[in-house]
Structures are given as structure tokens and as C-alpha cells.
Design a protein around this motif. Sequence first.
Motif, mmCIF file in Angstrom:
data_model
loop_
_atom_site.group_PDB
_atom_site.id
_atom_site.type_symbol
_atom_site.label_atom_id
_atom_site.label_comp_id
_atom_site.label_asym_id
_atom_site.label_seq_id
_atom_site.Cartn_x
_atom_site.Cartn_y
_atom_site.Cartn_z
ATOM 1 N N GLU A 4 0.820 -1.212 0.000
ATOM 2 C CA GLU A 4 0.000 0.000 0.000
ATOM 3 C C GLU A 4 0.852 1.260 0.000
ATOM 4 O O GLU A 4 0.439 2.282 -0.527
ATOM 5 N N ARG A 5 2.033 1.185 0.621
ATOM 6 C CA ARG A 5 2.912 2.363 0.632
ATOM 7 C C ARG A 5 3.336 2.738 -0.781
ATOM 8 O O ARG A 5 3.377 3.915 -1.138
ATOM 9 N N TRP A 51 0.638 4.528 -3.432
ATOM 10 C CA TRP A 51 0.291 5.936 -3.474
ATOM 11 C C TRP A 51 0.706 6.604 -4.792
ATOM 12 O O TRP A 51 0.044 7.516 -5.275
ATOM 13 N N LYS A 106 -2.041 5.829 -7.184
ATOM 14 C CA LYS A 106 -3.218 6.630 -6.845
ATOM 15 C C LYS A 106 -3.077 8.051 -7.382
ATOM 16 O O LYS A 106 -4.029 8.618 -7.934
ATOM 17 N N SER A 107 -1.889 8.612 -7.199
ATOM 18 C CA SER A 107 -1.690 9.988 -7.649
ATOM 19 C C SER A 107 -1.771 10.080 -9.170
ATOM 20 O O SER A 107 -2.280 11.062 -9.713
ATOM 21 N N LEU A 161 4.914 11.470 -6.095
ATOM 22 C CA LEU A 161 3.462 11.627 -6.168
ATOM 23 C C LEU A 161 3.158 12.685 -7.217
ATOM 24 O O LEU A 161 3.667 13.798 -7.140
ATOM 25 N N ARG A 178 -8.374 9.663 -0.338
ATOM 26 C CA ARG A 178 -7.954 8.286 -0.090
ATOM 27 C C ARG A 178 -9.144 7.335 -0.235
ATOM 28 O O ARG A 178 -9.023 6.244 -0.799
#
Length: 456
Positions: free
Chosen positions: A173-174, A177, A180-181, A272, A435
Motif C-alpha cells: 500500500e505504501r 500511493w 493513486k496519484s 506523487l 484516499r
Amino acid sequence: MSRAGYERLPMHTVPEPGPPRSRSRSRSRSRPHSFHIPITIRSWDFTKLLKIALALAVAVILYTFYFYEPHIEITFYSRKWINSEIEPVGQLAGCFNEGRISAEYNASRYLEGPKKVEVHAGMGMRLGMDCYEFAATIPRSTSTMVDSRPYLAPDERTQYHTYWRVDLAPFSERQEWMLKSFFATQDHAASRLVMWSNGDLSTNSILASYANMYPNSFEMRVVDIPKLASGTALDGSPLLKTNDKKAWTDGDLVRLLVIWNYGGVWIDMDSLLTRDLSPLLEHEFVTQWDCYDKIYQPLNGALMHFHKHSPYLCEAFNIMATSAAPRADSTDWGALLYLKLWRRLLGAHIPPFKVLPFCFSDARSCRLDNRLPDPFDEDDGSEARWWRATKDGLQEDGDLDDALRNMFAVHLHNQWDKTFRKGAGWRGYFSRGTRRNLRRGRVCRSRIILFDTART
């Protein structure tokens, strides 16, 4: 008793010690006599002297910091290294010569064509909000994330590339990100993110979910370095087996080989994305390392863009092939390589690639009065930073929001052992709503602190 004609001479006696007698002027011509005057000097108490010196030193330091702004940076470089790696400006290998430029590289457009956007300010822009204000001059993309446009095949889209070494740490999960960005800021219909790795990641549940949600905008590939190096100056070189425990040298190699073969944007996994990058892509570029203008390490490739078979990359491979092998855990194939290439281009009177200002992607690496907040540190309010300078600095559309919406990425510099702070607002660089929506695979329609609000 005395002889006739003689008188007894008086015996000369040594006088007893006593205080010296004053001599009259009449005896000034007599034989001089030496004498000693004892002088007693009072000794100082060493402890008191030390306390006074310490108090004075503290007073001078306080005075200096109150009235002046000291700038101190000390770095030691080997003179032998400078003489061999920095000072010499080598010759280009001829990749820009007519007839050697690849037919897949549109030189008239990429090198000589007019540009609408200026990304190189020509100054360090370290004062105040200058860099953030310059970023605001870059126009925002006019495209929208809707399905009304004609379908664009994945291979025809802008290619974005990143890399993860499966033998160093599991993808979790780290690391998610960054994905996700990307999907919160870039145009899905016009872009594709390729996740490169040195092993099969298709069984990873996180990555599999993205491949399922975005089948035309996300893809996983296993890197084949010898195949990617085919036709370059590194073809068949033992240097292709270079790697280290931090994935720096091999990561820098993969980054160049991938863009050479496919063209597009490279994004390091420890970054990110915060704004649509498309307005920048008429240029080929690397980024400024930070705002400190390091003389021997001014450039960074964590965010870079070059077209397929770019002559800039062709020249980079020739430098790599003819220079000393890179040191382990170094940026010899990163910052140093880009600097060598940049200087050789100038020496040959060829316009070099662009260098994006530091705040476009590395705004965390500057002074306390203009750097971004750290997403990993607790915010106890003890430091008076620029985003707290006004009452609404941390409010919606406040000073911090205004600066953040203008930059393009945040480079976190391999801090994988740290986790983002939990909470709302700017903390952790993501709002709680962001999130939640990204976890569900949707583009966030609510306010996103760091993400380009024009695209959400």
C-alpha cells in the motif's frame, strides 16, 4: 701593629641585606649596580573566564541570527574525482548529425519547432514564492476526463513509466500511493502507465486491481535490459549487469533504456503526481535536484521526459559506454551523467534539454521558509513556516493550497520506511476523501489538496 710609614687599611665588610638605598645625583657616575624588582600578576579563575567567553559567544550567535540570515553549506569533493569526472568536457558522439537521427524522432518538431510553454526560468528562484508563482504561469490542460473523445489506442497515448525491483521489497500500500496519484491527476483517455519490474508482478493483488480497473491505461511489464539496450552504445556491454542494493545504478539504467525504446515520461516510484503533466510535454527535460544549486549535482531524473530514440539519450549511452563504471549506490548514471551530457551539448553549440525548476517536483528540498510541509512529520505548530504566515494559510484556497495546485509532483526521496500521517487536509498530502475515493477506484470529485482541482 703596622710597619713604619704604613697605616692599617680598614677591612671592607659586606653589608647585611636590606632595603635598597636611594642613590643621590652626585653618585650617578659611579659603577651601575643591577637590581631586580619582583612583579606579582594576579591569576584569573579559569572557570570564570570560560563562563564569560561562553556568554559572549551565545550573545554573538543570537545577535547574528536576529539581524542576519546565514547560508552555510559544506560539502567535500575529492579533487581527483573533480579533475577526472567534472572538469573535462568530452566530445559528442554525433547523434545529432544529419543522417544519424532516427526516423522515429521528429527533429524538426521536437528540436526546432515552436513551443507554447516556457519551463526554464533561467534563475534559481529561491526567494519567497517565486518558484511557485513561476509554476502558475504554466497553463493548465484543457482536456477533461470524459469518454466523449474518440478512442485512442494504448500504444498511441502518452506513455508514463515507472520501475519497482521485486527483490528489494514487496509492492504494498505504501508504494500504491504513486499509482493513486497518477490516476487522480492524469488524463486516462490519453495516457498509459507502464509498471516495469525485474520480476513478475501480475500476481500482486494491488496491481491486479488497477489492471482490472484501467485495462487501457495501466500495464505491467518485466524489464529485459539486454533487449532494451540493443542498437545502443551499451549493446552487449558488461555494464548492463550493473546493480546495487539501493537500485540506484540499475534503476537509472532502466529509466534511460525504457524511454529510449518507447518514449514518454519517467516517474520514480517514490514520487506523487499532483497535476496534469501534459502542458510540459512539448519539451524534453530533466528536473533541478533542489533549490540549493549544487555545483556538481544540479540535475535529477526522478521526473523526466524524452521522445523515442531521442538523440539526447543516444549521446547519454555513449557517455556511459566510454566512462568509468558507475560506483555502487551512486548517482553516476543519474545526476553526474546528465551534467556531463548537458556540458557536452553546450560545448558542441547544441541547445540542451530543459531543466524544470525545483518546485515543479522537489519543493520539499529547500529552505524552511519556502519548502513544502513534510508528510511524515508531526505538525506541532512550533515552526513559523510560510503557509502559517497568514491566518488562512492552511484553510481551503489559502496560501498552501494556492502553491500546491501549481506544482506538478512531490519527490519523497526513498523514504519507504516512513508512513504518511493520518488525518484530513494537507496532512499526508492526501485528504481523507481522496484516499477513500481512490481506494474505490474512482476519480475524486471532492476537493483534493495537492491534486489538480481542474482535473477532478
